[in-house]
Enzyme design. Sequence first.
Site, PDB file in Angstrom:
ATOM      1  N   HIS A 185     -26.820  36.010  21.598  1.00  0.00           N
ATOM      2  CA  HIS A 185     -28.059  36.594  22.138  1.00  0.00           C
ATOM      3  C   HIS A 185     -28.052  36.437  23.653  1.00  0.00           C
ATOM      4  CE1 HIS A 185     -30.947  37.084  18.522  1.00  0.00           C
ATOM      5  NE2 HIS A 185     -29.715  37.360  18.188  1.00  0.00           N
ATOM      6  N   TYR A 227     -40.957  35.685  21.449  1.00  0.00           N
ATOM      7  CA  TYR A 227     -41.931  34.591  21.545  1.00  0.00           C
ATOM      8  C   TYR A 227     -43.255  35.223  21.957  1.00  0.00           C
ATOM      9  CZ  TYR A 227     -38.125  31.124  21.511  1.00  0.00           C
ATOM     10  OH  TYR A 227     -37.042  30.340  21.175  1.00  0.00           O
ATOM     11  N   PRO A 260     -40.853  22.575  18.570  1.00  0.00           N
ATOM     12  CA  PRO A 260     -39.737  23.502  18.351  1.00  0.00           C
ATOM     13  C   PRO A 260     -39.646  24.662  19.349  1.00  0.00           C
ATOM     14  CG  PRO A 260     -41.404  23.763  16.637  1.00  0.00           C
ATOM     15  CD  PRO A 260     -41.781  22.556  17.430  1.00  0.00           C
ATOM     16  N   LYS A 315     -34.903  23.285  21.120  1.00  0.00           N
ATOM     17  CA  LYS A 315     -34.118  22.241  21.782  1.00  0.00           C
ATOM     18  C   LYS A 315     -33.712  21.076  20.871  1.00  0.00           C
ATOM     19  CE  LYS A 315     -33.606  24.132  25.599  1.00  0.00           C
ATOM     20  NZ  LYS A 315     -32.510  24.993  25.250  1.00  0.00           N
ATOM     21  N   TYR A 366     -33.269  27.427  28.874  1.00  0.00           N
ATOM     22  CA  TYR A 366     -33.145  27.943  27.506  1.00  0.00           C
ATOM     23  C   TYR A 366     -31.686  27.910  27.036  1.00  0.00           C
ATOM     24  CZ  TYR A 366     -34.354  30.483  23.292  1.00  0.00           C
ATOM     25  OH  TYR A 366     -34.553  30.819  21.980  1.00  0.00           O
TER      26      TYR A 366
HETATM   27  P1  FAD Z   1     -31.864  14.935  10.945  1.00  0.00           P
HETATM   28  O1  FAD Z   1     -31.502  16.377  10.812  1.00  0.00           O
HETATM   29  O2  FAD Z   1     -33.246  14.534  10.634  1.00  0.00           O
HETATM   30  O3  FAD Z   1     -30.840  14.127  10.058  1.00  0.00           O
HETATM   31  C1  FAD Z   1     -31.043  12.760   9.761  1.00  0.00           C
HETATM   32  C2  FAD Z   1     -30.404  12.459   8.425  1.00  0.00           C
HETATM   33  O4  FAD Z   1     -30.555  11.077   8.160  1.00  0.00           O
HETATM   34  C3  FAD Z   1     -31.064  13.197   7.274  1.00  0.00           C
HETATM   35  O5  FAD Z   1     -30.096  13.852   6.500  1.00  0.00           O
HETATM   36  C4  FAD Z   1     -31.782  12.101   6.497  1.00  0.00           C
HETATM   37  O6  FAD Z   1     -31.830  12.362   5.101  1.00  0.00           O
HETATM   38  C5  FAD Z   1     -30.918  10.899   6.816  1.00  0.00           C
HETATM   39  N1  FAD Z   1     -31.635   9.616   6.730  1.00  0.00           N
HETATM   40  C6  FAD Z   1     -32.913   9.312   7.032  1.00  0.00           C
HETATM   41  N2  FAD Z   1     -33.186   8.021   6.843  1.00  0.00           N
HETATM   42  C7  FAD Z   1     -32.046   7.467   6.385  1.00  0.00           C
HETATM   43  C8  FAD Z   1     -31.694   6.169   6.006  1.00  0.00           C
HETATM   44  N3  FAD Z   1     -32.567   5.150   6.042  1.00  0.00           N
HETATM   45  N4  FAD Z   1     -30.431   5.940   5.577  1.00  0.00           N
HETATM   46  C9  FAD Z   1     -29.517   6.940   5.545  1.00  0.00           C
HETATM   47  N5  FAD Z   1     -29.802   8.211   5.893  1.00  0.00           N
HETATM   48  C10 FAD Z   1     -31.047   8.466   6.310  1.00  0.00           C
HETATM   49  N6  FAD Z   1     -35.251  22.286  15.906  1.00  0.00           N
HETATM   50  C11 FAD Z   1     -35.105  23.449  16.504  1.00  0.00           C
HETATM   51  O7  FAD Z   1     -34.427  23.486  17.534  1.00  0.00           O
HETATM   52  N7  FAD Z   1     -35.680  24.586  15.966  1.00  0.00           N
HETATM   53  C12 FAD Z   1     -36.401  24.555  14.802  1.00  0.00           C
HETATM   54  O8  FAD Z   1     -36.884  25.574  14.332  1.00  0.00           O
HETATM   55  C13 FAD Z   1     -36.571  23.346  14.155  1.00  0.00           C
HETATM   56  N8  FAD Z   1     -37.302  23.237  13.018  1.00  0.00           N
HETATM   57  C14 FAD Z   1     -37.465  22.011  12.440  1.00  0.00           C
HETATM   58  C15 FAD Z   1     -38.217  21.877  11.270  1.00  0.00           C
HETATM   59  C16 FAD Z   1     -38.408  20.612  10.671  1.00  0.00           C
HETATM   60  C17 FAD Z   1     -39.250  20.490   9.416  1.00  0.00           C
HETATM   61  C18 FAD Z   1     -37.828  19.470  11.273  1.00  0.00           C
HETATM   62  C19 FAD Z   1     -38.032  18.084  10.644  1.00  0.00           C
HETATM   63  C20 FAD Z   1     -37.063  19.619  12.424  1.00  0.00           C
HETATM   64  C21 FAD Z   1     -36.885  20.872  13.019  1.00  0.00           C
HETATM   65  N9  FAD Z   1     -36.121  21.024  14.171  1.00  0.00           N
HETATM   66  C22 FAD Z   1     -35.973  22.213  14.763  1.00  0.00           C
HETATM   67  C23 FAD Z   1     -35.458  19.946  14.819  1.00  0.00           C
HETATM   68  C24 FAD Z   1     -33.984  19.861  14.407  1.00  0.00           C
HETATM   69  O9  FAD Z   1     -33.840  20.309  13.099  1.00  0.00           O
HETATM   70  C25 FAD Z   1     -33.581  18.425  14.597  1.00  0.00           C
HETATM   71  O10 FAD Z   1     -33.653  18.135  15.984  1.00  0.00           O
HETATM   72  C26 FAD Z   1     -32.187  18.111  14.047  1.00  0.00           C
HETATM   73  O11 FAD Z   1     -32.190  18.198  12.652  1.00  0.00           O
HETATM   74  C27 FAD Z   1     -31.777  16.706  14.484  1.00  0.00           C
HETATM   75  O12 FAD Z   1     -30.633  16.311  13.805  1.00  0.00           O
HETATM   76  P2  FAD Z   1     -30.387  14.790  13.415  1.00  0.00           P
HETATM   77  O13 FAD Z   1     -29.077  14.785  12.720  1.00  0.00           O
HETATM   78  O14 FAD Z   1     -30.596  13.957  14.622  1.00  0.00           O
HETATM   79  O15 FAD Z   1     -31.569  14.423  12.427  1.00  0.00           O
HETATM   80  C1  DHB Z   2     -35.936  29.280  15.785  1.00  0.00           C
HETATM   81  C2  DHB Z   2     -36.714  28.176  15.937  1.00  0.00           C
HETATM   82  C3  DHB Z   2     -37.215  27.882  17.177  1.00  0.00           C
HETATM   83  O1  DHB Z   2     -37.964  26.791  17.361  1.00  0.00           O
HETATM   84  C4  DHB Z   2     -36.945  28.671  18.273  1.00  0.00           C
HETATM   85  O2  DHB Z   2     -37.476  28.354  19.478  1.00  0.00           O
HETATM   86  C5  DHB Z   2     -36.150  29.764  18.123  1.00  0.00           C
HETATM   87  C6  DHB Z   2     -35.634  30.069  16.858  1.00  0.00           C
HETATM   88  C7  DHB Z   2     -35.410  29.616  14.442  1.00  0.00           C
HETATM   89  O3  DHB Z   2     -35.636  28.850  13.495  1.00  0.00           O
HETATM   90  O4  DHB Z   2     -34.765  30.652  14.303  1.00  0.00           O
END
Ligand code: FAD
Ligand code: DHB
Length: 389
Positions: A72, A200, A292, A296, A384
Amino acid sequence: MKTQVAIIGGGPSGLLLSQLLGTRGIDSVVLERRTKAHVLSRIRAGVLERGLVALLEEAGCADRLHAEGMPHDGTLISYGDEIFRIDFAALTGTAVKVYGQTEVTRDLYAARERAGGQIVFSVEDVQIHGADTETPNVTYSTDDTQQRIDCDFIAGCDGFHGVSRRSIPPGARREFEKVYPFGWLGIMSETPPVNDELIYANSERGFALCSMRNDTLSRYYIQCALSDSPDDWTDAAFWDELKRRIPTAQADRLVTGPSIEKSIAPLRSFVTEPMRFGRLFLCGDAAHIVPPTGAKGLNLAASDVHYLYTALRRFYGTGSPDGLDGYSDRALARVWKAERFSWWFSSLLHRYPDQTAFDHRIQVAELEFLRSNAAAQQAMAENYVGLPY
Ligand code: FAD
Ligand code: DHB
């Protein structure tokens, strides 16, 4: 069991770190609380910065991303019926890739399996011991049997609700938090995206976002009340509300269909400092959360992994602890800039319950400034597509 790096959490941070370390012959074990199917059922981020794309290339798991991810070159921003474009390619010489977090995670699992990497699923009662000593260990149980991993370092990649951050004594960390008075209701639908770039939208009725996963799979979000539940929203009510929040020209060509997923996420800004306690290093959502808006969250998790991987490589290659000692400051410097951008972009686009007429005029003035000012567009585009690591 013995390993060099015990990684708590098998989400994108933990898997990417494990895979990168594996390419340099550094041994790790990943402990994941859920099943693989559960982790892969979570629908989250969709926009990847070039830094994450480069890390996935280095990790040897970017083939499908390059084949199926959608580059994009810009994004659209609307307010009411006004709409304008920020041209990332012209302003920064780079683009972002639209490719779902679920697919990134699937590719990382496949790569770890190919490499014979160890991932233990469905672990319970994970506990960190001796993080502030030279000989830390992690205990956990599977099927009611206690296990122990002795290691050199522990990477806390277990998300916001994990055990790692909470294992740091309260006196040794400081937390910064802002909770927003609304959430995002998101749906996935097997319909063609309304537009070939993201939109957006700031509207009188609240924020909306039109995103996608591919040519036949759309992801849409609308700002909703924190007290709402997904069950309160029929698909028809969702589509109706979305159409009222985006410009008429786009609303008229929106293709609707049944949702295949519907969920609500609260919005929060959160940072814990420092991101290290002795031999425990926090990565990703375990250390920080962004709202979100601007996508980021996943990308910040990736930059943490980059800094930690580089530091561990240096330690195992030369014995120097300098990278590890600098990890928290280096990661936090980038984290706070992404926190600022996500907060700013959220403030620009949402309707706040206590927003006055003055606040609204300021929002419109800022949107008009962004629409017409090259320097403002440059700043937005650089943030961005992702600030350099
Ligand atoms: P996580 O993805 O949370 O992974 C952590 C892992 O650790 C999980 O699999 C969990 O099961 C595991 N875990 C937890 N506790 C324990 C434990 N005690 N022992 C062992 N394992 C454990 N970001 C965006 O940029 N755009 C979005 O649209 C967006 N939507 C989101 C929607 C939701 C509902 C959430 C919660 C987050 C969203 N995010 C979004 C943020 C993005 O998904 C996260 O920043 C990203 O997943 C971070 O990755 P991570 O591996 O640090 O954490
Ligand atoms: C998506 C989520 C976001 O928070 C964003 O800023 C752009 C795209 C997505 O889930 O596609």
